[in-house]
Each structure stands twice: as structure tokens, then as C-alpha cells.
Design a protein around this motif. Structure first.
Motif, PDB file in Angstrom:
ATOM      1  N   ARG A  56     -15.850  77.290 -63.010  1.00  0.00           N
ATOM      2  CA  ARG A  56     -16.883  76.206 -62.834  1.00  0.00           C
ATOM      3  C   ARG A  56     -17.390  75.826 -64.257  1.00  0.00           C
ATOM      4  NH1 ARG A  56     -20.709  78.308 -59.463  1.00  0.00           N
ATOM      5  NH2 ARG A  56     -19.256  78.030 -57.711  1.00  0.00           N
ATOM      6  N   LEU A  57     -17.096  74.304 -64.512  1.00  0.00           N
ATOM      7  CA  LEU A  57     -17.594  73.761 -65.580  1.00  0.00           C
ATOM      8  C   LEU A  57     -18.379  72.536 -65.733  1.00  0.00           C
ATOM      9  CD1 LEU A  57     -15.395  71.660 -66.919  1.00  0.00           C
ATOM     10  CD2 LEU A  57     -14.244  73.507 -67.379  1.00  0.00           C
ATOM     11  N   GLU A  65     -20.612  68.880 -61.793  1.00  0.00           N
ATOM     12  CA  GLU A  65     -19.643  70.334 -62.247  1.00  0.00           C
ATOM     13  C   GLU A  65     -18.370  70.152 -61.768  1.00  0.00           C
ATOM     14  OE1 GLU A  65     -22.089  73.642 -60.762  1.00  0.00           O
ATOM     15  OE2 GLU A  65     -22.998  73.608 -62.657  1.00  0.00           O
ATOM     16  N   PHE A  66     -17.306  70.715 -62.242  1.00  0.00           N
ATOM     17  CA  PHE A  66     -16.120  70.808 -61.816  1.00  0.00           C
ATOM     18  C   PHE A  66     -15.545  72.282 -61.417  1.00  0.00           C
ATOM     19  CE2 PHE A  66     -16.775  67.067 -64.332  1.00  0.00           C
ATOM     20  CZ  PHE A  66     -16.443  66.052 -63.628  1.00  0.00           C
ATOM     21  N   GLU A  67     -14.694  72.248 -60.491  1.00  0.00           N
ATOM     22  CA  GLU A  67     -14.229  73.921 -60.158  1.00  0.00           C
ATOM     23  C   GLU A  67     -12.713  73.596 -60.198  1.00  0.00           C
ATOM     24  OE1 GLU A  67     -15.541  75.935 -57.176  1.00  0.00           O
ATOM     25  OE2 GLU A  67     -17.535  75.308 -57.446  1.00  0.00           O
ATOM     26  N   GLY A  68     -12.109  74.511 -60.473  1.00  0.00           N
ATOM     27  CA  GLY A  68     -10.716  74.736 -60.428  1.00  0.00           C
ATOM     28  C   GLY A  68      -9.792  75.735 -61.542  1.00  0.00           C
ATOM     29  N   ARG A  69      -8.729  75.721 -61.573  1.00  0.00           N
ATOM     30  CA  ARG A  69      -7.987  76.678 -62.465  1.00  0.00           C
ATOM     31  C   ARG A  69      -7.946  75.771 -63.761  1.00  0.00           C
ATOM     32  NH1 ARG A  69      -6.004  81.128 -61.449  1.00  0.00           N
ATOM     33  NH2 ARG A  69      -5.813  80.812 -59.030  1.00  0.00           N
ATOM     34  N   LEU A  87      -6.974  70.327 -72.498  1.00  0.00           N
ATOM     35  CA  LEU A  87      -7.151  71.217 -71.310  1.00  0.00           C
ATOM     36  C   LEU A  87      -6.907  70.255 -70.036  1.00  0.00           C
ATOM     37  CD1 LEU A  87      -9.862  73.329 -72.345  1.00  0.00           C
ATOM     38  CD2 LEU A  87      -7.479  74.144 -72.366  1.00  0.00           C
ATOM     39  N   ARG A  88      -6.838  70.910 -69.076  1.00  0.00           N
ATOM     40  CA  ARG A  88      -6.643  70.241 -67.630  1.00  0.00           C
ATOM     41  C   ARG A  88      -7.333  71.012 -66.338  1.00  0.00           C
ATOM     42  NH1 ARG A  88      -2.202  70.769 -64.288  1.00  0.00           N
ATOM     43  NH2 ARG A  88      -0.930  71.323 -65.999  1.00  0.00           N
ATOM     44  N   LEU A  89      -8.122  70.596 -65.572  1.00  0.00           N
ATOM     45  CA  LEU A  89      -8.772  70.989 -64.473  1.00  0.00           C
ATOM     46  C   LEU A  89      -8.420  70.178 -63.296  1.00  0.00           C
ATOM     47  CD1 LEU A  89     -10.742  73.369 -63.836  1.00  0.00           C
ATOM     48  CD2 LEU A  89     -12.412  71.931 -63.874  1.00  0.00           C
ATOM     49  N   GLY A  90      -7.343  70.554 -62.356  1.00  0.00           N
ATOM     50  CA  GLY A  90      -6.947  69.575 -61.477  1.00  0.00           C
ATOM     51  C   GLY A  90      -6.052  68.236 -62.275  1.00  0.00           C
ATOM     52  N   ILE A  99     -16.503  70.841 -73.365  1.00  0.00           N
ATOM     53  CA  ILE A  99     -17.072  71.631 -72.289  1.00  0.00           C
ATOM     54  C   ILE A  99     -18.291  71.889 -72.900  1.00  0.00           C
ATOM     55  CG2 ILE A  99     -16.954  73.968 -71.515  1.00  0.00           C
ATOM     56  CD1 ILE A  99     -13.890  73.784 -71.777  1.00  0.00           C
ATOM     57  N   ASP A 100     -19.576  71.642 -71.991  1.00  0.00           N
ATOM     58  CA  ASP A 100     -20.832  71.939 -72.313  1.00  0.00           C
ATOM     59  C   ASP A 100     -21.161  73.333 -71.569  1.00  0.00           C
ATOM     60  OD1 ASP A 100     -23.475  71.612 -73.062  1.00  0.00           O
ATOM     61  OD2 ASP A 100     -24.099  70.948 -70.957  1.00  0.00           O
ATOM     62  N   ASP A 101     -20.704  73.859 -70.714  1.00  0.00           N
ATOM     63  CA  ASP A 101     -20.954  75.179 -70.053  1.00  0.00           C
ATOM     64  C   ASP A 101     -19.664  75.547 -69.018  1.00  0.00           C
ATOM     65  OD1 ASP A 101     -22.512  77.581 -69.586  1.00  0.00           O
ATOM     66  OD2 ASP A 101     -23.233  76.437 -67.605  1.00  0.00           O
TER      67      ASP A 101
END
Length: 106
Positions: A56-57, A65-69, A87-90, A99-101
Motif C-alpha cells: 500500500r503506497l 493510497e494505492f494497493e497492489g503488487r 515502477l508499476r502498480l497495476g 513514493i511518499d510512503d
């Protein structure tokens, strides 16, 4: 009969088989897998990220917030001197510096 040794005279005991891989293709696959894992580990350490795991980032400048692999956006590894990595998330693509967190979920 000449003095050359017949191939059937070689000692093919079970102990001798341990010196050679049974399947050269399989040995190559394990080496590839090991090198790939080491390369991903170097990228994770250099850029402070975790790859191929659910996260989760939050990205800089974005409240959502975004979630994924978390995956590399390209199969081509970044050069050693690279300052950032794509990078890729979905369907979302971004650089590691965006990326902040983040936190891992698995």
C-alpha cells in the motif's frame, strides 16, 4: 582388439553422477533464477523498495493510497549508475522517487 579402452569399460558408479548435473537445462534454469533473485535484491537495497510483493503506497502530491503488487515497469534492469527506477502498480507507473510512503501487505 586394439589397446584403446572401450567406452563400456568406464566406471559409471552412482557416486560419479554427483559430479555432473543430471539435466544441464535444469542447472541453467537454477542459475538464472539465482542471478535474477540477486539482481532484484540489489535493486531493492539500492532504491529502498520491495518488489513482487503486495504494498500500500502513497505518491508525492497525491492524497489517494494505492494497493497492489509492486513491479519493475520494464524487464530491462536499470544500469548500476541509475538514480531512479521505473515502477508499476497495476496500470499506474511511476518512479521510486515519487513514493511518499509505503508498507508491505504480505
Amino acid at each position: 582388439m586394439d589397446d584403446r579402452v572401450n567406452q563400456m569399460d568406464f566406471n559409471f558408479s552412482a557416486d560419479d553422477l554427483l559430479e555432473f548435473p543430471r539435466d544441464l537445462g535444469e542447472e541453467g534454469w537454477f542459475q538464472f533464477h539465482s542471478e535474477k533473485k540477486a539482481a532484484f535484491q540489489r535493486i531493492e537495497n539500492k532504491f529502498g523498495i520491495v518488489l513482487n510483493r503486495r504494498v500500500r503506497l502513497r505518491l508525492r502530491g497525491c492524497d489517494e493510497e494505492f494497493e497492489g503488487r509492486l513491479l519493475l515497469d520494464s524487464l530491462v534492469l536499470p544500469p548500476p549508475a541509475a538514480e531512479t527506477v521505473q515502477l508499476r502498480l497495476g496500470r499506474l507507473t511511476f518512479e521510486n522517487t515519487d513514493i511518499d510512503d509505503f508498507q508491505t501487505l504480505d
